[in-house]
Design a protein around this motif. Sequence first.
Motif, PDB file in Angstrom:
ATOM      1  N   ARG A   1       3.041  10.866  -9.330  1.00 48.57           N
ATOM      2  CA  ARG A   1       2.211  10.936 -10.201  1.00 48.57           C
ATOM      3  C   ARG A   1       1.871  12.169 -10.320  1.00 48.57           C
ATOM      4  O   ARG A   1       1.319  13.103 -11.081  1.00 48.57           O
ATOM      5  N   TYR A   2       0.225  12.654  -9.793  1.00 50.76           N
ATOM      6  CA  TYR A   2      -0.301  13.048 -10.161  1.00 50.76           C
ATOM      7  C   TYR A   2      -0.307  14.921  -8.620  1.00 50.76           C
ATOM      8  O   TYR A   2      -0.953  15.030  -8.659  1.00 50.76           O
ATOM      9  N   VAL A   3       0.574  14.281  -7.710  1.00 52.70           N
ATOM     10  CA  VAL A   3       0.856  15.475  -7.479  1.00 52.70           C
ATOM     11  C   VAL A   3       2.345  16.384  -7.669  1.00 52.70           C
ATOM     12  O   VAL A   3       2.388  17.873  -7.880  1.00 52.70           O
ATOM     13  N   LEU A   4       3.367  15.387  -7.741  1.00 52.45           N
ATOM     14  CA  LEU A   4       4.371  16.034  -8.377  1.00 52.45           C
ATOM     15  C   LEU A   4       4.835  16.154  -9.880  1.00 52.45           C
ATOM     16  O   LEU A   4       5.823  16.470 -10.423  1.00 52.45           O
ATOM     17  N   ASN A   5       3.528  15.598  -9.978  1.00 48.21           N
ATOM     18  CA  ASN A   5       3.776  15.651 -11.643  1.00 48.21           C
ATOM     19  C   ASN A   5       4.747  14.663 -12.610  1.00 48.21           C
ATOM     20  O   ASN A   5       5.112  14.643 -13.419  1.00 48.21           O
TER      21      ASN A   5
ATOM     22  N   CYS B   1       0.373  -1.359   0.006  1.00 48.52           N
ATOM     23  CA  CYS B   1       0.248   0.115  -0.264  1.00 48.52           C
ATOM     24  C   CYS B   1       0.886   1.056   0.039  1.00 48.52           C
ATOM     25  O   CYS B   1       1.049   2.351  -0.549  1.00 48.52           O
ATOM     26  N   CYS B   2       2.085   1.255   0.977  1.00 52.86           N
ATOM     27  CA  CYS B   2       3.011   2.247   1.040  1.00 52.86           C
ATOM     28  C   CYS B   2       3.385   2.319  -0.981  1.00 52.86           C
ATOM     29  O   CYS B   2       3.698   3.742  -1.121  1.00 52.86           O
ATOM     30  N   VAL B   3       4.177   1.892  -1.271  1.00 60.17           N
ATOM     31  CA  VAL B   3       4.468   2.142  -2.828  1.00 60.17           C
ATOM     32  C   VAL B   3       3.395   2.364  -3.860  1.00 60.17           C
ATOM     33  O   VAL B   3       3.255   3.428  -4.313  1.00 60.17           O
ATOM     34  N   MET B   4       2.174   1.961  -3.350  1.00 54.42           N
ATOM     35  CA  MET B   4       1.144   2.242  -4.462  1.00 54.42           C
ATOM     36  C   MET B   4       0.554   4.029  -3.930  1.00 54.42           C
ATOM     37  O   MET B   4       0.606   4.213  -5.437  1.00 54.42           O
ATOM     38  N   LEU B   5       0.688   4.099  -2.644  1.00 53.96           N
ATOM     39  CA  LEU B   5       0.734   6.017  -2.754  1.00 53.96           C
ATOM     40  C   LEU B   5       1.534   5.985  -2.808  1.00 53.96           C
ATOM     41  O   LEU B   5       1.498   7.584  -2.960  1.00 53.96           O
ATOM     42  N   TYR B   6       2.675   6.298  -2.606  1.00 52.99           N
ATOM     43  CA  TYR B   6       3.518   7.035  -3.581  1.00 52.99           C
ATOM     44  C   TYR B   6       4.120   6.894  -4.766  1.00 52.99           C
ATOM     45  O   TYR B   6       4.116   8.258  -4.682  1.00 52.99           O
TER      46      TYR B   6
ATOM     47  N   GLY C   1       7.049  10.852 -11.934  1.00 51.89           N
ATOM     48  CA  GLY C   1       7.001   8.986 -12.359  1.00 51.89           C
ATOM     49  C   GLY C   1       7.903   7.991 -11.602  1.00 51.89           C
ATOM     50  O   GLY C   1       8.754   8.388 -11.766  1.00 51.89           O
ATOM     51  N   THR C   2       7.174   6.967 -11.278  1.00 52.54           N
ATOM     52  CA  THR C   2       8.595   5.736 -11.334  1.00 52.54           C
ATOM     53  C   THR C   2       8.205   4.822 -12.182  1.00 52.54           C
ATOM     54  O   THR C   2       7.649   4.548 -12.345  1.00 52.54           O
TER      55      THR C   2
ATOM     56  N   ALA D   1      12.681  -1.798 -16.915  1.00 53.10           N
ATOM     57  CA  ALA D   1      14.310  -1.070 -16.658  1.00 53.10           C
ATOM     58  C   ALA D   1      14.837  -0.838 -14.646  1.00 53.10           C
ATOM     59  O   ALA D   1      15.419  -0.620 -15.425  1.00 53.10           O
ATOM     60  N   PHE D   2      13.459  -1.305 -14.398  1.00 50.70           N
ATOM     61  CA  PHE D   2      13.466  -1.689 -12.782  1.00 50.70           C
ATOM     62  C   PHE D   2      14.153  -3.607 -12.880  1.00 50.70           C
ATOM     63  O   PHE D   2      14.576  -3.142 -12.275  1.00 50.70           O
TER      64      PHE D   2
END
Length: 270
Positions: free
Chosen positions: A104-108, A94-99, A110-111, A193-194
């Motif tokens: 993505r949606y606040v800092l515009n 859940c922490c990974v998904m929330l991050y 992605g990871t 990539a990961f």
Amino acid sequence: MPAFILDWNPPEGSDFDKLAAQFQRMDVTPGMAGLFGGFADLVDWAALAGIVATLAFGMMTVRRAPMEFESWRVIDRAAVFLGRVAMMLIVLLCCVMLYEVFVRYVLNEGTYWANEMSLWLAGYVFLLAGLYAMQQRSHIRIFLLYDICPRPVQRLFDMISTLLILTFAFFLFYGAYGEAFAKFYRWELFGTAFDPPIPATLKMMVLLVIPLVAIQAVINLISDWNAEPVFHTAADDFDEDELQRLRAAVGQDGVGELDVTRTAHQKGDN
């Protein structure tokens, strides 16, 4: 893990060169010399010892929670502790998904790793939770016919279901053994990539967990052999301990600490 593969059971020919190059690229301590003349260094051995010690300590100290299955033996500790691990992995997932959502949606931005990490963790959660659910007797079951049968017939049903689980585990292990070990020994990566070793680890994890599920089914059969018949109703979906705590918190008059109308009652009295 590639370091131990290279030390204990190294592949031959070009596969060895590929795995060695991959290990050098992924090694978190590239400047540290390996112990005992091999590839695995002090950090690798410490990590391996830590995993073994955590498993041993966890199985020795795990305790039953109030809402869990009441009757369990010492041999059930492995499944219960691995269930605790699955619970913690859910939190991490859940922490990974929330991050990922935040980035993505606040800092515009992605990871490149969150999606693969979520898949990786979810695979472990699925497998470990299945073992835990088997120990807790919480897999989906249909009791319509089971409950109306006498106890000897119920035992027969339990034997048949356990036999089916053992058969499934045997053929799955037999059919997937070659592919799983091949992916593990060459430490196959995901190709992104990961590039996590999802094929190498999850395939092997299936071979480890599914036999444990089958063994746990046999343990359940033995543990429940002399158990009294249990008749299932809709009330089984409610946790009686939780209901008792709620009743105590709300109070007899329905205006306890958890009552949402408590403030309104107090204002009305004033």
